[in-house]
Design a protein around this motif. Structure first.
Motif, mmCIF file in Angstrom:
data_model
loop_
_atom_site.group_PDB
_atom_site.id
_atom_site.type_symbol
_atom_site.label_atom_id
_atom_site.label_comp_id
_atom_site.label_asym_id
_atom_site.label_seq_id
_atom_site.Cartn_x
_atom_site.Cartn_y
_atom_site.Cartn_z
ATOM 1 N N ALA A 13 34.108 45.391 30.037
ATOM 2 C CA ALA A 13 32.689 45.571 30.607
ATOM 3 C C ALA A 13 32.820 45.606 31.994
ATOM 4 O O ALA A 13 32.200 46.375 32.610
ATOM 5 N N ALA A 14 33.504 44.735 32.419
ATOM 6 C CA ALA A 14 33.779 44.671 34.091
ATOM 7 C C ALA A 14 34.277 45.737 34.577
ATOM 8 O O ALA A 14 33.797 46.585 35.542
ATOM 9 N N LEU A 15 35.685 46.511 33.825
ATOM 10 C CA LEU A 15 36.031 47.809 34.544
ATOM 11 C C LEU A 15 35.401 48.971 34.117
ATOM 12 O O LEU A 15 35.396 49.958 34.878
ATOM 13 N N GLU A 16 34.549 48.868 33.008
ATOM 14 C CA GLU A 16 33.504 49.869 33.020
ATOM 15 C C GLU A 16 32.375 49.897 34.042
ATOM 16 O O GLU A 16 31.922 51.075 34.639
ATOM 17 N N ARG A 17 31.782 48.738 34.494
ATOM 18 C CA ARG A 17 30.725 48.754 35.898
ATOM 19 C C ARG A 17 31.620 48.848 37.066
ATOM 20 O O ARG A 17 30.952 49.584 37.714
ATOM 21 N N ILE A 18 32.704 48.426 37.294
ATOM 22 C CA ILE A 18 33.569 48.828 38.469
ATOM 23 C C ILE A 18 35.016 49.069 38.257
ATOM 24 O O ILE A 18 36.013 48.345 38.077
ATOM 25 N N PRO A 19 34.981 50.459 38.064
ATOM 26 C CA PRO A 19 36.485 51.063 37.756
ATOM 27 C C PRO A 19 37.164 50.707 38.799
ATOM 28 O O PRO A 19 38.704 50.864 38.681
ATOM 29 N N GLU A 20 36.912 50.570 40.109
ATOM 30 C CA GLU A 20 37.983 50.376 41.064
ATOM 31 C C GLU A 20 38.510 48.910 41.268
ATOM 32 O O GLU A 20 38.896 48.561 42.245
ATOM 33 N N LEU A 21 38.070 48.028 40.313
ATOM 34 C CA LEU A 21 38.188 46.621 40.338
ATOM 35 C C LEU A 21 39.596 46.378 40.626
ATOM 36 O O LEU A 21 40.461 46.983 40.003
ATOM 37 N N LYS A 22 40.042 45.635 41.589
ATOM 38 C CA LYS A 22 41.419 45.239 41.946
ATOM 39 C C LYS A 22 41.455 43.991 42.334
ATOM 40 O O LYS A 22 40.449 43.365 43.027
ATOM 41 N N PHE A 23 42.647 43.053 42.244
ATOM 42 C CA PHE A 23 42.967 41.854 43.013
ATOM 43 C C PHE A 23 44.133 41.747 43.564
ATOM 44 O O PHE A 23 45.036 42.368 43.133
ATOM 45 N N GLU A 24 44.136 41.227 44.792
ATOM 46 C CA GLU A 24 45.508 41.019 45.672
ATOM 47 C C GLU A 24 45.481 39.484 45.553
ATOM 48 O O GLU A 24 44.702 38.911 46.433
ATOM 49 N N VAL A 25 46.591 39.106 44.995
ATOM 50 C CA VAL A 25 46.776 37.602 45.173
ATOM 51 C C VAL A 25 47.120 36.935 46.567
ATOM 52 O O VAL A 25 47.990 37.521 47.056
ATOM 53 N N ILE A 37 43.594 30.261 41.669
ATOM 54 C CA ILE A 37 44.118 31.397 42.342
ATOM 55 C C ILE A 37 42.965 32.242 43.339
ATOM 56 O O ILE A 37 41.935 32.083 42.978
ATOM 57 N N ASP A 38 43.634 32.247 44.494
ATOM 58 C CA ASP A 38 42.874 32.712 45.571
ATOM 59 C C ASP A 38 43.402 34.205 45.825
ATOM 60 O O ASP A 38 44.416 34.460 45.819
ATOM 61 N N TYR A 39 42.264 34.969 45.927
ATOM 62 C CA TYR A 39 42.539 36.227 45.933
ATOM 63 C C TYR A 39 41.687 37.301 46.651
ATOM 64 O O TYR A 39 40.209 36.724 47.059
ATOM 65 N N LEU A 40 41.659 38.407 47.128
ATOM 66 C CA LEU A 40 40.993 39.377 47.493
ATOM 67 C C LEU A 40 40.497 40.243 46.679
ATOM 68 O O LEU A 40 41.215 40.875 45.658
ATOM 69 N N ASN A 41 39.257 40.801 46.448
ATOM 70 C CA ASN A 41 38.603 41.619 45.436
ATOM 71 C C ASN A 41 38.766 43.109 46.170
ATOM 72 O O ASN A 41 39.388 43.264 47.252
ATOM 73 N N GLN A 42 38.512 44.092 45.409
ATOM 74 C CA GLN A 42 38.365 45.467 45.886
ATOM 75 C C GLN A 42 37.793 46.037 46.978
ATOM 76 O O GLN A 42 38.077 46.780 47.658
ATOM 77 N N ILE A 43 36.899 44.702 47.309
ATOM 78 C CA ILE A 43 35.959 45.163 48.924
ATOM 79 C C ILE A 43 36.487 44.160 49.790
ATOM 80 O O ILE A 43 35.845 44.105 50.808
ATOM 81 N N GLY A 44 37.547 43.577 49.541
ATOM 82 C CA GLY A 44 38.198 42.624 50.303
ATOM 83 C C GLY A 44 37.550 41.030 50.513
ATOM 84 O O GLY A 44 37.746 40.356 51.348
ATOM 85 N N GLY A 45 36.639 40.973 49.486
ATOM 86 C CA GLY A 45 36.120 39.802 49.446
ATOM 87 C C GLY A 45 37.099 38.612 48.998
ATOM 88 O O GLY A 45 37.749 38.813 48.219
ATOM 89 N N ARG A 46 36.848 37.239 49.720
ATOM 90 C CA ARG A 46 37.841 36.285 49.242
ATOM 91 C C ARG A 46 37.374 35.598 47.806
ATOM 92 O O ARG A 46 35.821 35.470 47.990
#
Length: 71
Positions: A13-25, A37-46
């Motif tokens: 469901a998350a990937l359907e709503r936000i297909p560009e979803l990604k995580f950078e650890v 786990i501390d990461y940046l999301n697809q819009i650079g949010g911590r």
């Protein structure tokens, strides 16, 4: 949620709503019964995800997606 099927449905469901979803650890911290786990999301949010373990299994978890107050 509880179990693999529920987790799979959550992420589908998350990937359907936000297909560009990604995580950078950025960092991972470990304690006796927890993992953070501390990461940046697809819009650079911590973001921080906290997982609590018992007997080698995740028994609970939560994400902190709000503003950084330490700046």
């Amino acid at each position: 949620m509880h179990g693999r099927d529920a987790l799979r449905a959550y992420w589908a469901a998350a990937l359907e709503r936000i297909p560009e979803l990604k995580f950078e650890v950025v960092d991972v911290r470990v304690s006796i019964h927890a993992l953070v786990i501390d990461y940046l999301n697809q819009i650079g949010g911590r973001v921080n995800e906290v997982l609590i373990f018992r007997d080698g299994l995740v028994i609970s978890g939560f994400g902190a997606y709000g503003e950084t107050l330490a700046d």
